[in-house]
Scaffold this motif. Structure first.
Motif, PDB file in Angstrom:
ATOM      1  N   UNK A 133       0.623  -1.428   0.086  1.00  0.00           N
ATOM      2  CA  UNK A 133       0.068   0.193   0.270  1.00  0.00           C
ATOM      3  C   UNK A 133       0.911   1.275   0.042  1.00  0.00           C
ATOM      4  N   UNK A 134       1.513   1.162   0.970  1.00  0.00           N
ATOM      5  CA  UNK A 134       2.320   2.642   0.649  1.00  0.00           C
ATOM      6  C   UNK A 134       3.667   2.851  -0.569  1.00  0.00           C
ATOM      7  N   UNK A 135       3.432   2.020  -1.787  1.00  0.00           N
ATOM      8  CA  UNK A 135       3.800   1.748  -3.006  1.00  0.00           C
ATOM      9  C   UNK A 135       2.741   2.833  -3.961  1.00  0.00           C
ATOM     10  N   UNK A 136       2.018   2.485  -3.834  1.00  0.00           N
ATOM     11  CA  UNK A 136       1.396   2.778  -4.375  1.00  0.00           C
ATOM     12  C   UNK A 136      -0.048   3.575  -5.033  1.00  0.00           C
ATOM     13  N   UNK A 137       0.114   5.327  -5.423  1.00  0.00           N
ATOM     14  CA  UNK A 137      -0.080   6.079  -5.811  1.00  0.00           C
ATOM     15  C   UNK A 137      -1.877   6.753  -5.070  1.00  0.00           C
ATOM     16  N   UNK A 138      -3.023   5.755  -6.223  1.00  0.00           N
ATOM     17  CA  UNK A 138      -3.732   5.523  -6.478  1.00  0.00           C
ATOM     18  C   UNK A 138      -4.194   4.285  -7.030  1.00  0.00           C
ATOM     19  N   UNK A 139      -5.706   3.491  -6.425  1.00  0.00           N
ATOM     20  CA  UNK A 139      -6.201   2.584  -6.625  1.00  0.00           C
ATOM     21  C   UNK A 139      -7.002   2.214  -8.019  1.00  0.00           C
ATOM     22  N   UNK A 140      -7.624   1.243  -8.112  1.00  0.00           N
ATOM     23  CA  UNK A 140      -8.476   2.026  -9.930  1.00  0.00           C
ATOM     24  C   UNK A 140      -9.478  -0.141  -9.361  1.00  0.00           C
ATOM     25  N   UNK A 141     -10.211  -0.019  -9.200  1.00  0.00           N
ATOM     26  CA  UNK A 141     -10.985  -1.391  -9.053  1.00  0.00           C
ATOM     27  C   UNK A 141     -12.372  -1.821 -10.472  1.00  0.00           C
ATOM     28  N   UNK A 142     -11.170  -2.853 -11.573  1.00  0.00           N
ATOM     29  CA  UNK A 142     -11.680  -3.603 -12.273  1.00  0.00           C
ATOM     30  C   UNK A 142     -13.053  -4.756 -11.531  1.00  0.00           C
ATOM     31  N   UNK A 188      -7.921   4.452   2.272  1.00  0.00           N
ATOM     32  CA  UNK A 188      -7.605   4.294   0.948  1.00  0.00           C
ATOM     33  C   UNK A 188      -8.813   4.770   0.406  1.00  0.00           C
ATOM     34  N   UNK A 189      -8.943   5.628  -0.758  1.00  0.00           N
ATOM     35  CA  UNK A 189     -10.112   5.447  -1.358  1.00  0.00           C
ATOM     36  C   UNK A 189      -9.688   4.779  -2.530  1.00  0.00           C
ATOM     37  N   UNK A 190     -10.648   4.558  -3.706  1.00  0.00           N
ATOM     38  CA  UNK A 190     -10.003   3.593  -4.602  1.00  0.00           C
ATOM     39  C   UNK A 190     -11.311   4.613  -5.762  1.00  0.00           C
ATOM     40  N   UNK A 191     -11.191   4.755  -7.059  1.00  0.00           N
ATOM     41  CA  UNK A 191     -11.505   4.793  -8.154  1.00  0.00           C
ATOM     42  C   UNK A 191     -12.388   2.968  -9.115  1.00  0.00           C
TER      43      UNK A 191
END
Length: 85
Positions: free
Chosen positions: A1-10, A32-35
């Motif tokens: 988690x500390x290495x990811x700038x943004x999260x996207x879910x499919x 964490x917020x995710x699109x």
């Protein structure tokens, strides 16, 4: 988690997939917020093309396979046996 700038879910095309809403709830516990792209793989790829950084895709073979088809990669996956071998 500390290495990811943004999260996207499919959502993969599988009846066994965890819903994106469940994943969002789990991630929100870590702040964490995710699109959520649902099953719109093309919209996800379009959003990635706007980024100026690398994209890491992690998930099931169903999801990654769906993305590969849209990206037109002709290479075979490592786990596919060739005929006659």
């Amino acid at each position: 988690m500390p290495f990811v700038g943004s999260w996207n879910l499919l959502l993969p095309q599988s009846t066994r997939a965890t819903s994106n809403q469940e994943l969002q709830m789990e991630l929100s516990g870590f702040g964490i917020t995710a699109r959520d792209f649902g099953s719109d793989y093309q919209a996800f790829l379009d959003s990635c093309s706007e980024l100026k950084s690398r994209v890491l895709v992690a998930g099931s073979m169903y999801m990654v396979g769906g993305l590969r088809e849209l990206l037109s990669h002709k290479e075979k996956a490592l786990w596919v046996r060739k005929r006659g071998i």
